[in-house]
Design a protein around this motif. Structure first.
Motif, PDB file in Angstrom:
ATOM      1  N   UNK A  25       0.829  -1.195   0.000  1.00  0.00           N
ATOM      2  CA  UNK A  25       0.000   0.000   0.000  1.00  0.00           C
ATOM      3  C   UNK A  25       0.867   1.250   0.000  1.00  0.00           C
ATOM      4  N   UNK A  26       1.974   1.211   0.687  1.00  0.00           N
ATOM      5  CA  UNK A  26       2.934   2.310   0.682  1.00  0.00           C
ATOM      6  C   UNK A  26       3.970   1.998  -0.388  1.00  0.00           C
ATOM      7  N   UNK A  27       3.878   2.689  -1.526  1.00  0.00           N
ATOM      8  CA  UNK A  27       4.770   2.372  -2.646  1.00  0.00           C
ATOM      9  C   UNK A  27       6.224   2.686  -2.320  1.00  0.00           C
ATOM     10  N   UNK A  28       6.476   3.440  -1.251  1.00  0.00           N
ATOM     11  CA  UNK A  28       7.856   3.689  -0.840  1.00  0.00           C
ATOM     12  C   UNK A  28       8.523   2.408  -0.354  1.00  0.00           C
ATOM     13  N   UNK A  29       7.719   1.372  -0.073  1.00  0.00           N
ATOM     14  CA  UNK A  29       8.269   0.101   0.389  1.00  0.00           C
ATOM     15  C   UNK A  29       8.623  -0.833  -0.763  1.00  0.00           C
ATOM     16  N   UNK A  30       8.407  -0.415  -2.002  1.00  0.00           N
ATOM     17  CA  UNK A  30       8.646  -1.299  -3.141  1.00  0.00           C
ATOM     18  C   UNK A  30      10.067  -1.864  -3.160  1.00  0.00           C
ATOM     19  N   UNK A  31      11.026  -1.084  -2.681  1.00  0.00           N
ATOM     20  CA  UNK A  31      12.414  -1.543  -2.668  1.00  0.00           C
ATOM     21  C   UNK A  31      12.620  -2.683  -1.671  1.00  0.00           C
ATOM     22  N   UNK A  32      11.660  -2.904  -0.793  1.00  0.00           N
ATOM     23  CA  UNK A  32      11.766  -3.963   0.211  1.00  0.00           C
ATOM     24  C   UNK A  32      11.004  -5.225  -0.209  1.00  0.00           C
ATOM     25  N   UNK A  33      10.583  -5.287  -1.471  1.00  0.00           N
ATOM     26  CA  UNK A  33       9.887  -6.464  -1.985  1.00  0.00           C
ATOM     27  C   UNK A  33      10.864  -7.627  -2.119  1.00  0.00           C
ATOM     28  N   UNK A  34      10.363  -8.859  -2.181  1.00  0.00           N
ATOM     29  CA  UNK A  34      11.248 -10.018  -2.353  1.00  0.00           C
ATOM     30  C   UNK A  34      12.101  -9.914  -3.613  1.00  0.00           C
ATOM     31  N   UNK A  35      13.257 -10.509  -3.550  1.00  0.00           N
ATOM     32  CA  UNK A  35      14.183 -10.505  -4.674  1.00  0.00           C
ATOM     33  C   UNK A  35      13.733 -11.520  -5.720  1.00  0.00           C
ATOM     34  N   UNK A  51       7.118 -21.771   3.472  1.00  0.00           N
ATOM     35  CA  UNK A  51       6.184 -20.651   3.586  1.00  0.00           C
ATOM     36  C   UNK A  51       6.360 -20.005   4.965  1.00  0.00           C
ATOM     37  N   UNK A  52       6.708 -18.734   4.970  1.00  0.00           N
ATOM     38  CA  UNK A  52       6.836 -17.976   6.210  1.00  0.00           C
ATOM     39  C   UNK A  52       5.772 -16.886   6.219  1.00  0.00           C
ATOM     40  N   UNK A  53       4.872 -16.945   7.181  1.00  0.00           N
ATOM     41  CA  UNK A  53       3.866 -15.896   7.330  1.00  0.00           C
ATOM     42  C   UNK A  53       4.448 -14.822   8.232  1.00  0.00           C
ATOM     43  N   UNK A  54       4.469 -13.600   7.729  1.00  0.00           N
ATOM     44  CA  UNK A  54       5.112 -12.507   8.448  1.00  0.00           C
ATOM     45  C   UNK A  54       4.176 -11.319   8.590  1.00  0.00           C
ATOM     46  N   UNK A  55       4.375 -10.505   9.612  1.00  0.00           N
ATOM     47  CA  UNK A  55       3.578  -9.287   9.769  1.00  0.00           C
ATOM     48  C   UNK A  55       4.075  -8.209   8.813  1.00  0.00           C
ATOM     49  N   UNK A  56       3.152  -7.431   8.280  1.00  0.00           N
ATOM     50  CA  UNK A  56       3.508  -6.365   7.328  1.00  0.00           C
ATOM     51  C   UNK A  56       2.736  -5.102   7.675  1.00  0.00           C
ATOM     52  N   UNK A  57       3.460  -4.022   7.901  1.00  0.00           N
ATOM     53  CA  UNK A  57       2.864  -2.715   8.184  1.00  0.00           C
ATOM     54  C   UNK A  57       3.152  -1.804   7.001  1.00  0.00           C
ATOM     55  N   UNK A  58       2.283  -1.851   5.990  1.00  0.00           N
ATOM     56  CA  UNK A  58       2.514  -1.094   4.760  1.00  0.00           C
ATOM     57  C   UNK A  58       1.413  -0.075   4.502  1.00  0.00           C
ATOM     58  N   UNK A  59       0.593   0.203   5.504  1.00  0.00           N
ATOM     59  CA  UNK A  59      -0.412   1.258   5.402  1.00  0.00           C
ATOM     60  C   UNK A  59       0.150   2.549   5.972  1.00  0.00           C
ATOM     61  N   UNK A  97       9.468  -5.630  18.605  1.00  0.00           N
ATOM     62  CA  UNK A  97       9.098  -6.680  17.658  1.00  0.00           C
ATOM     63  C   UNK A  97       8.160  -6.148  16.583  1.00  0.00           C
ATOM     64  N   UNK A  98       7.263  -5.224  16.952  1.00  0.00           N
ATOM     65  CA  UNK A  98       6.294  -4.720  15.967  1.00  0.00           C
ATOM     66  C   UNK A  98       6.973  -3.962  14.828  1.00  0.00           C
ATOM     67  N   UNK A  99       8.185  -3.421  15.057  1.00  0.00           N
ATOM     68  CA  UNK A  99       8.880  -2.690  13.998  1.00  0.00           C
ATOM     69  C   UNK A  99       9.408  -3.621  12.908  1.00  0.00           C
ATOM     70  N   UNK A 100       9.482  -4.909  13.198  1.00  0.00           N
ATOM     71  CA  UNK A 100       9.907  -5.865  12.179  1.00  0.00           C
ATOM     72  C   UNK A 100       8.933  -5.879  11.010  1.00  0.00           C
ATOM     73  N   UNK A 101       7.676  -5.495  11.256  1.00  0.00           N
ATOM     74  CA  UNK A 101       6.660  -5.493  10.212  1.00  0.00           C
ATOM     75  C   UNK A 101       6.935  -4.455   9.128  1.00  0.00           C
ATOM     76  N   UNK A 102       7.878  -3.554   9.371  1.00  0.00           N
ATOM     77  CA  UNK A 102       8.245  -2.539   8.383  1.00  0.00           C
ATOM     78  C   UNK A 102       9.345  -3.013   7.439  1.00  0.00           C
ATOM     79  N   UNK A 103       9.896  -4.222   7.680  1.00  0.00           N
ATOM     80  CA  UNK A 103      11.049  -4.678   6.908  1.00  0.00           C
ATOM     81  C   UNK A 103      10.850  -6.084   6.345  1.00  0.00           C
ATOM     82  N   UNK A 104       9.971  -6.233   5.353  1.00  0.00           N
ATOM     83  CA  UNK A 104       9.810  -7.557   4.727  1.00  0.00           C
ATOM     84  C   UNK A 104      11.096  -8.061   4.089  1.00  0.00           C
ATOM     85  N   UNK A 105      11.977  -7.161   3.677  1.00  0.00           N
ATOM     86  CA  UNK A 105      13.244  -7.588   3.084  1.00  0.00           C
ATOM     87  C   UNK A 105      14.139  -8.294   4.089  1.00  0.00           C
TER      88      UNK A 105
END
Length: 249
Positions: A50-60, A184-192, A159-167
């Motif tokens: 949702x936050x396009x500024x996070x696009x650089x943190x997408x999976x490789x 399969x790893x289910x992870x928290x994501x804070x992208x709003x 721990x909640x700040x980890x949701x800002x770094x999917x990379x």
């Protein structure tokens, strides 16, 4: 833990494209478009942030994809992106997948459990893992943030700040020896824009067997990239396969 019980999880990828005359423009969730006659075939990428500024943190590309996970989160996301497509005069498609993830854990996953169960345990939900494991992961994240020149005391103190770094979850999956059998790893994501709003998504490692594909569009077909069929390695060819081969992936 019973050895004869296996579990499956459902994952969803989504794609938006915009058609201008004879041109098809990928918007989000699509790495490539291939037209064959009247058919449009989309090569899927990771689900959009949702936050396009996070696009650089997408999976490789070559290592894995992010997919929707969980009934409520998936339904909310599909509804949101359908609305985006409608408001943008775009076309929307999705692909549902099933993954067999081995023997389900009897409780909160610990590091000892990861070591003892080995390949029988191929699924990890980080938020449902043992508190000690989450603290260890946070310490790893803090170290990586420090390597980047950041301030771990500010940027990775909770721990909640980890949701800002999917990379960094991707890095953890590939560098932690006890996670090498996790598909399969289910992870928290804070992208709003609201950082307190956290959803769950699934990181799917390349080479994971994916089954029961269900297409969510009559006009378009969504396909996995060819590299998702093999484990990532230093000698892997990172190029995409031709479209017809992507369709068979």
């Amino acid at each position: 833990m019973p050895h004869n019980a296996t579990s499956r999880v459902q994952l969803t990828l989504l794609s938006l494209i915009r058609v201008h005359g004879q041109q098809v423009q990928p918007m989000v969730g699509t790495s490539r478009v291939c037209e064959q006659g009247d058919d449009v075939h989309l090569v899927a990428g990771s689900i959009p942030f949702h936050d396009r500024a996070m696009d650089a943190k997408a999976p490789t590309p070559g290592k894995g994809l992010l997919a929707l996970f969980g009934i409520r989160d998936a339904l909310d996301e599909l509804q949101h992106w359908r609305t985006v497509a409608r408001n943008s005069q775009a076309q929307f498609a999705y692909l549902q997948l099933q993954v067999e993830v081995g023997t389900p854990a009897p409780g909160a996953v610990t590091r000892q459990m990861l070591r003892e169960c080995g390949a029988q345990l191929r699924f990890l939900n980080v938020r449902r893992s043992a508190a000690e494991f989450q603290k260890e992961a946070l310490a790893r994240f803090a170290g990586w943030v420090a390597e980047e020149g950041g301030d771990p005391g500010r940027d990775m103190a909770h721990v909640r700040q980890m949701a800002l770094r999917p990379d960094l979850f991707e890095r953890l999956l590939y560098e932690d020896a006890d996670l090498q059998h996790i598909d399969v790893m289910v992870l928290p994501l804070a992208d709003w824009p609201d950082p307190a709003r956290v959803r769950q998504v699934a990181y799917v490692r390349a080479g994971t067997p994916l089954m029961a594909q269900v297409q969510g569009s009559d006009r378009m077909q969504v396909h996995l990239p060819g590299w998702m069929a093999q484990r990532h390695g230093p000698d892997q060819d990172m190029a995409y396969l031709p479209c017809c081969e992507d369709r068979a992936a």
